[in-house]
Write a protein that holds these residues in place. Sequence first.
Motif, PDB file in Angstrom:
ATOM      1  N   VAL A  39       0.834  -1.201   0.000  1.00 57.29           N
ATOM      2  CA  VAL A  39       0.000   0.000   0.000  1.00 57.29           C
ATOM      3  C   VAL A  39       0.866   1.247   0.000  1.00 57.29           C
ATOM      4  CG1 VAL A  39      -1.682   1.339   1.321  1.00 57.29           C
ATOM      5  CG2 VAL A  39      -1.951  -1.137   1.109  1.00 57.29           C
ATOM      6  N   SER A  40       1.902   1.266   0.839  1.00 54.82           N
ATOM      7  CA  SER A  40       2.728   2.470   0.958  1.00 54.82           C
ATOM      8  C   SER A  40       3.490   2.759  -0.326  1.00 54.82           C
ATOM      9  CB  SER A  40       3.714   2.336   2.124  1.00 54.82           C
ATOM     10  OG  SER A  40       4.647   1.300   1.897  1.00 54.82           O
ATOM     11  N   ARG A  41       3.846   1.719  -1.055  1.00 56.08           N
ATOM     12  CA  ARG A  41       4.546   1.957  -2.322  1.00 56.08           C
ATOM     13  C   ARG A  41       3.682   2.756  -3.289  1.00 56.08           C
ATOM     14  NH1 ARG A  41       7.565  -2.573  -6.142  1.00 56.08           N
ATOM     15  NH2 ARG A  41       7.976  -1.200  -7.916  1.00 56.08           N
ATOM     16  N   GLU A  42       2.403   2.404  -3.363  1.00 51.40           N
ATOM     17  CA  GLU A  42       1.508   3.101  -4.279  1.00 51.40           C
ATOM     18  C   GLU A  42       1.133   4.491  -3.771  1.00 51.40           C
ATOM     19  OE1 GLU A  42       0.563   2.120  -7.369  1.00 51.40           O
ATOM     20  OE2 GLU A  42       2.068   0.566  -6.998  1.00 51.40           O
ATOM     21  N   THR A  43       0.920   4.634  -2.479  1.00 55.54           N
ATOM     22  CA  THR A  43       0.560   5.960  -1.954  1.00 55.54           C
ATOM     23  C   THR A  43       1.738   6.925  -2.067  1.00 55.54           C
ATOM     24  OG1 THR A  43       1.059   5.173   0.297  1.00 55.54           O
ATOM     25  CG2 THR A  43      -1.247   5.139  -0.415  1.00 55.54           C
ATOM     26  N   GLU A  44       2.944   6.437  -1.860  1.00 54.28           N
ATOM     27  CA  GLU A  44       4.112   7.298  -2.032  1.00 54.28           C
ATOM     28  C   GLU A  44       4.243   7.741  -3.485  1.00 54.28           C
ATOM     29  OE1 GLU A  44       7.584   5.340  -0.594  1.00 54.28           O
ATOM     30  OE2 GLU A  44       6.872   5.270   1.480  1.00 54.28           O
ATOM     31  N   ALA A  45       4.029   6.800  -4.413  1.00 58.22           N
ATOM     32  CA  ALA A  45       4.124   7.149  -5.834  1.00 58.22           C
ATOM     33  C   ALA A  45       3.084   8.191  -6.222  1.00 58.22           C
ATOM     34  CB  ALA A  45       3.956   5.890  -6.692  1.00 58.22           C
ATOM     35  N   ALA A  46       1.942   8.162  -5.534  1.00 57.86           N
ATOM     36  CA  ALA A  46       0.868   9.130  -5.813  1.00 57.86           C
ATOM     37  C   ALA A  46       0.991  10.395  -4.964  1.00 57.86           C
ATOM     38  CB  ALA A  46      -0.489   8.477  -5.568  1.00 57.86           C
ATOM     39  N   ASP A  47       2.072  10.483  -4.158  1.00 57.22           N
ATOM     40  CA  ASP A  47       2.307  11.634  -3.285  1.00 57.22           C
ATOM     41  C   ASP A  47       1.167  11.810  -2.282  1.00 57.22           C
ATOM     42  OD1 ASP A  47       3.861  13.711  -2.331  1.00 57.22           O
ATOM     43  OD2 ASP A  47       2.949  15.213  -3.632  1.00 57.22           O
ATOM     44  N   LYS A  48       0.711  10.671  -1.743  1.00 54.73           N
ATOM     45  CA  LYS A  48      -0.334  10.690  -0.720  1.00 54.73           C
ATOM     46  C   LYS A  48       0.236  10.154   0.597  1.00 54.73           C
ATOM     47  CE  LYS A  48      -3.376  11.807  -3.898  1.00 54.73           C
ATOM     48  NZ  LYS A  48      -3.918  13.174  -4.001  1.00 54.73           N
TER      49      LYS A  48
ATOM     50  N   GLY B  11     -20.507   8.013   2.433  1.00 56.00           N
ATOM     51  CA  GLY B  11     -19.900   8.548   1.221  1.00 56.00           C
ATOM     52  C   GLY B  11     -18.395   8.462   1.162  1.00 56.00           C
ATOM     53  N   VAL B  12     -17.782   7.678   2.046  1.00 55.34           N
ATOM     54  CA  VAL B  12     -16.328   7.515   2.042  1.00 55.34           C
ATOM     55  C   VAL B  12     -15.946   6.404   1.065  1.00 55.34           C
ATOM     56  CG1 VAL B  12     -14.295   6.955   3.429  1.00 55.34           C
ATOM     57  CG2 VAL B  12     -16.185   8.254   4.443  1.00 55.34           C
ATOM     58  N   PRO B  13     -15.025   6.645   0.120  1.00 54.15           N
ATOM     59  CA  PRO B  13     -14.565   5.563  -0.758  1.00 54.15           C
ATOM     60  C   PRO B  13     -13.909   4.453   0.062  1.00 54.15           C
ATOM     61  CG  PRO B  13     -13.922   7.705  -1.634  1.00 54.15           C
ATOM     62  CD  PRO B  13     -14.433   7.948  -0.247  1.00 54.15           C
ATOM     63  N   VAL B  14     -14.368   3.215  -0.135  1.00 48.54           N
ATOM     64  CA  VAL B  14     -13.900   2.076   0.660  1.00 48.54           C
ATOM     65  C   VAL B  14     -13.515   0.935  -0.266  1.00 48.54           C
ATOM     66  CG1 VAL B  14     -14.447   0.433   2.497  1.00 48.54           C
ATOM     67  CG2 VAL B  14     -15.478   2.706   2.523  1.00 48.54           C
ATOM     68  N   VAL B  15     -12.381   0.294   0.049  1.00 47.55           N
ATOM     69  CA  VAL B  15     -11.956  -0.930  -0.633  1.00 47.55           C
ATOM     70  C   VAL B  15     -11.633  -1.958   0.443  1.00 47.55           C
ATOM     71  CG1 VAL B  15     -10.239  -1.986  -2.147  1.00 47.55           C
ATOM     72  CG2 VAL B  15     -11.043   0.334  -2.612  1.00 47.55           C
ATOM     73  N   CYS B  16     -12.028  -3.200   0.214  1.00 47.96           N
ATOM     74  CA  CYS B  16     -11.829  -4.256   1.204  1.00 47.96           C
ATOM     75  C   CYS B  16     -10.765  -5.252   0.742  1.00 47.96           C
ATOM     76  CB  CYS B  16     -13.128  -5.021   1.451  1.00 47.96           C
ATOM     77  SG  CYS B  16     -14.473  -3.991   2.088  1.00 47.96           S
TER      78      CYS B  16
ATOM     79  N   HIS C  36       2.294  -8.552  -1.255  1.00 50.70           N
ATOM     80  CA  HIS C  36       2.771  -7.207  -1.599  1.00 50.70           C
ATOM     81  C   HIS C  36       1.945  -6.639  -2.738  1.00 50.70           C
ATOM     82  CE1 HIS C  36       5.535  -4.239  -3.497  1.00 50.70           C
ATOM     83  NE2 HIS C  36       5.796  -3.945  -2.245  1.00 50.70           N
ATOM     84  N   GLU C  37       1.676  -7.463  -3.741  1.00 55.10           N
ATOM     85  CA  GLU C  37       0.862  -7.008  -4.869  1.00 55.10           C
ATOM     86  C   GLU C  37      -0.574  -6.744  -4.439  1.00 55.10           C
ATOM     87  OE1 GLU C  37      -0.110  -5.709  -8.608  1.00 55.10           O
ATOM     88  OE2 GLU C  37       1.859  -6.042  -7.705  1.00 55.10           O
ATOM     89  N   MET C  38      -1.077  -7.517  -3.476  1.00 56.03           N
ATOM     90  CA  MET C  38      -2.413  -7.255  -2.953  1.00 56.03           C
ATOM     91  C   MET C  38      -2.478  -5.852  -2.363  1.00 56.03           C
ATOM     92  SD  MET C  38      -4.541  -9.189   0.076  1.00 56.03           S
ATOM     93  CE  MET C  38      -4.961 -10.613  -0.928  1.00 56.03           C
ATOM     94  N   GLY C  39      -1.451  -5.481  -1.590  1.00 54.99           N
ATOM     95  CA  GLY C  39      -1.410  -4.135  -1.035  1.00 54.99           C
ATOM     96  C   GLY C  39      -1.402  -3.068  -2.101  1.00 54.99           C
ATOM     97  N   ARG C  40      -0.635  -3.294  -3.152  1.00 50.61           N
ATOM     98  CA  ARG C  40      -0.571  -2.318  -4.245  1.00 50.61           C
ATOM     99  C   ARG C  40      -1.925  -2.186  -4.946  1.00 50.61           C
ATOM    100  NH1 ARG C  40       4.615  -2.891  -7.995  1.00 50.61           N
ATOM    101  NH2 ARG C  40       3.831  -0.829  -8.558  1.00 50.61           N
ATOM    102  N   GLU C  41      -2.599  -3.310  -5.177  1.00 52.22           N
ATOM    103  CA  GLU C  41      -3.900  -3.257  -5.834  1.00 52.22           C
ATOM    104  C   GLU C  41      -4.933  -2.551  -4.960  1.00 52.22           C
ATOM    105  OE1 GLU C  41      -4.984  -3.929  -8.760  1.00 52.22           O
ATOM    106  OE2 GLU C  41      -3.191  -4.843  -9.616  1.00 52.22           O
ATOM    107  N   LEU C  42      -4.891  -2.808  -3.661  1.00 52.01           N
ATOM    108  CA  LEU C  42      -5.801  -2.125  -2.748  1.00 52.01           C
ATOM    109  C   LEU C  42      -5.611  -0.609  -2.833  1.00 52.01           C
ATOM    110  CD1 LEU C  42      -5.408  -4.501   0.326  1.00 52.01           C
ATOM    111  CD2 LEU C  42      -7.558  -4.067  -0.889  1.00 52.01           C
TER     112      LEU C  42
ATOM    113  N   ARG D 297      -4.273   1.123  -5.343  1.00 50.90           N
ATOM    114  CA  ARG D 297      -4.670   1.628  -6.665  1.00 50.90           C
ATOM    115  C   ARG D 297      -6.183   1.826  -6.728  1.00 50.90           C
ATOM    116  NH1 ARG D 297      -1.131  -2.981  -9.180  1.00 50.90           N
ATOM    117  NH2 ARG D 297       0.933  -2.001  -9.257  1.00 50.90           N
ATOM    118  N   LEU D 298      -6.921   0.860  -6.199  1.00 54.05           N
ATOM    119  CA  LEU D 298      -8.379   0.963  -6.250  1.00 54.05           C
ATOM    120  C   LEU D 298      -8.895   2.133  -5.427  1.00 54.05           C
ATOM    121  CD1 LEU D 298      -9.703  -2.726  -6.057  1.00 54.05           C
ATOM    122  CD2 LEU D 298      -9.576  -1.241  -8.054  1.00 54.05           C
TER     123      LEU D 298
END
Length: 336
Positions: free
Chosen positions: A90-99, A146-151, A301-307, A309-310
Motif C-alpha cells: 500500500v505504501s509503495r503506491e501511496t508514495e508514488a501518488a504523493d499521498k 460517502g467515504v470511498p472504501v476498498v476491502c 505485496h501485490e495485494m497491497g498495491r492493488e488495494l 490503486r483501487l
Amino acid sequence: MTARPTLERVAARAGVSRATVSRVVNGSTHVNPEIRATVLRAVEELGYVPNLAARSLVTQRADSVALVFSEPPTRVFSDDPMFASIIRGVSRETEAADKHLVLMLAGSPRGQERVERYATAGHVDGVIVASMHGADPLPAALARRGVPVVCSGRPLHAGVQGALPCVDTENVGGAEQAVGHLVAAGRRRIATIAGPQDMVAGIDRLTGYRNALRDSDRRSIVAVGDFTRESGVAAMRQLLRDDPGLDAVFAASDMMALGALQVLRQAGRRVPDDVAVVGFDDVPAASYAEPPLTTVRQPLHEMGRELARLVLALASGQDVDAPVILPTELVVRDSA
C-alpha cells in the motif's frame, strides 16, 4: 526567527497574482508553463511550504489514505509478516501518488467508531479495510457516509457483498492445489488446520480442502486455528490426539504450519516421511523452516498495491473494475 513564507511573498517574488500561485501549488493544470516555472522557482527560492489544512479547504482533498486492520495491536505487530507485506504494498503506491498513508486499528467496537469518525470528518480521501472478521460493520458504515472504501477479501456483511470493491487471492483454488498435491503423493489421512471461520480466507481455504477430498475416499480431519503459530501448535496437538495415524497436514497459513512442524518434531514424527506438511502464504520463514515448507504462495505485496490503486482511483472519482482476484502458486519444498 524568520517569518514563514506566504503565498503573497511568493506572488510578489514571481510577479504574479496570489490566485495564480495558489493554482500552481494546488496542482492546477490551467496555468501557462512559463508562469508555472516562474512560480515554482520563487517557491524554491523562498522555501515556501503549502499549508496543508488550507489547501484541503480549497481542494476538498486530504491527500491521505487510511489502511485499517480490524485486529488488535498484538496481532498486527506480531511475528506474522502478512501485515507488513500489505503495508509495504500500500505504501509503495501511496508514495508514488504523493499521498500520506495513515495506519489505523479497529479491533474493537470503540476502535471502529474512532475510524468512522476520523474518516467521515474528511481527514482521509479513502479507506482500505483489511483482516475483517465476520459481518464487520465498518465498510458498510463508511460507504453509507460517502467515504470511498476498498476491502481486502470479500466482505461477509450481507449488506455490502458485491457492492464494495475488493481485492483477494484465489484461496479456494490454492487450497485445492495444495491438498491435490498431497493426494497425488499417495497420502491417505490428510488433516487440515483451518483458519478462523469468521474470516473469508479461513472459510475459502477450508472449502478448497474439502473440495479436493470430495472425489476421493479420504475423509476430512479438521482442527481450527486463528492463523497464528500458537494456534498451529494447539491444533496439531489436537489432530495427533484425534487421529494418531494421520500422514499429511494442510495448514491454512504458514505460521500455523510452522507451529505444526514444531509439534511433529517434538512428537518424533519425521517430516515428510511420516507426515507431510503444506502451508499457505509463502512467508520468508517458510523457506528456512526445518525442513523447508511446501506452501501456496499468495502475492501479499501485490495485494497491497492493488488495494491502494483501487482506493486512489475511487477517491479521484473514477470507476474501478473489481473485484480483483490475484493468482496463487504451489511452491514445492522438502516438507511435502
